[in-house]
Every structure is written in structure tokens, then in C-alpha cells.
Scaffold this motif. Structure first.
Motif, PDB file in Angstrom:
ATOM      1  N   ASP A 156       0.834  -1.205   0.000  1.00 63.25           N
ATOM      2  CA  ASP A 156       0.000   0.000   0.000  1.00 63.25           C
ATOM      3  C   ASP A 156       0.869   1.255   0.000  1.00 63.25           C
ATOM      4  O   ASP A 156       0.401   2.347   0.249  1.00 63.25           O
ATOM      5  CB  ASP A 156      -0.937   0.000   1.223  1.00 63.25           C
ATOM      6  N   GLY A 157       2.167   1.048  -0.262  1.00 64.68           N
ATOM      7  CA  GLY A 157       3.074   2.188  -0.331  1.00 64.68           C
ATOM      8  C   GLY A 157       3.585   2.635   1.025  1.00 64.68           C
ATOM      9  O   GLY A 157       4.342   3.595   1.126  1.00 64.68           O
ATOM     10  N   LYS A 158       3.161   1.935   2.077  1.00 65.82           N
ATOM     11  CA  LYS A 158       3.579   2.339   3.430  1.00 65.82           C
ATOM     12  C   LYS A 158       4.764   1.524   3.940  1.00 65.82           C
ATOM     13  O   LYS A 158       5.175   1.660   5.084  1.00 65.82           O
ATOM     14  CB  LYS A 158       2.403   2.241   4.395  1.00 65.82           C
TER      15      LYS A 158
END
Ligand code: CO
Length: 158
Positions: free
Chosen positions: A65-67
Motif C-alpha cells: 500500500d506504499g507504506k
């Protein structure tokens, strides 16, 4: 960092309860780095230490999720709510997918690689991944929680 070999279903190590991590040392950091590299290279969303043959309470999760990757050492699910049902797989059982019910939301308490305690909340896929990986630390596999096995198509049988 180095890739570690992923243990497949059927190996005893996947059925044992893992021991708590007590030494937050360089060796733990190397293990977590290697697990993350192995996870990303295998295109998975989660990997637990027993899946690389070590009975230690350590998991890495990356739901893309890009985190970034979440490292959980000695994780404990302290709250859960709701329910979700969906298809789930495991890097230790390539190609196998089953419908599994999990909580929709969880709150987990864990330590980072330096021994600092923190709490993380997960919803949806992250909650599913946290539950799946915490199960691995108890020797529980997702196939133990199956609601419905997705049948493989058998040619010639009608
Ligand atoms: Co798994």
C-alpha cells in the motif's frame, strides 16, 4: 541481505509453536532484513520466521500500500472486531487458495527490532495478513481455518 529458502507445507517446523524473541540484537536485524527480501522477491504479503525454518516470534508484512514493510516481533493481537471472508494463500503453499474468515479489524501489540513496544491497527487485507502471520507463530496454517476449499478443475469429470 540474503534470500532465505521458504519452507513448504508438510515440514514439521510449520507445526510448532515459536519461542519469544529475547535478544534484540544484530542477528534479529539480519533475520528481519532477509525475511523482507524473501517476502518481496516471492511477491507475498506476509512471511513468518518458521517459514524460513526458525521458531522465533517474528513476522514481516507488506500489503503493497506504499507504506512499506511492517516488522512485528513477539506480536499479540489485543483487540479484534468485525468479520471478513475472502480467498487466502500462503508462500509455503504456492497455488493453493482457500476461503478463510478473519476479523475485519485488529489491533496488535508488538516490538520493533530494537525492542521498542508499539501498537498497530489493521483493517481489511492488513488485518487478514496480521492474523495469518500470527497463526504461523502458533503452528496454525490457513488451511486449518478453511471455510471452503476452492475446487481445482478436474478434466474429464463432469
Ligand atoms: Co502463510
Amino acid at each position: 541481505m540474503a534470500l532465505r529458502e521458504i519452507v513448504r507445507f508438510g515440514e514439521d517446523v510449520l507445526r510448532k509453536k515459536c519461542r519469544e524473541v529475547t535478544n534484540f540484537d544484530e542477528k534479529l536485524g539480519i533475520l528481519l532484513d532477509d525475511m523482507t527480501e524473501t517476502l518481496l522477491s516471492a511477491d507475498g504479503v506476509g512471511l513468518a520466521a518458521p517459514q524460513v525454518g526458525l521458531l522465533r516470534r517474528a513476522v514481516v508484512i507488506d500489503i503493497r500500500d506504499g507504506k512499506g514493510t511492517i516488522e512485528l516481533v513477539n506480536p499479540v493481537i489485543i483487540e479484534q472486531s468485525g468479520i471478513q471472508s475472502g480467498n487466502e494463500g500462503c508462500l509455503s503453499a504456492p497455488g493453493e487458495w482457500c476461503e478463510v474468515e478473519r476479523p475485519m479489524k485488529v489491533k496488535v501489540k508488538a516490538f520493533d527490532r530494537h525492542g521498542n513496544e508499539f501498537v498497530v491497527k489493521g483493517e481489511g487485507l492488513l488485518a487478514r495478513a496480521i492474523c495469518h502471520e500470527c497463526d504461523h507463530l502458533e503452528g496454525i496454517l490457513f488451511t486449518d481455518r478453511v471455510k471452503q476449499v476452492i475446487p481445482k478443475r478436474v478434466e474429464g469429470i463432469k
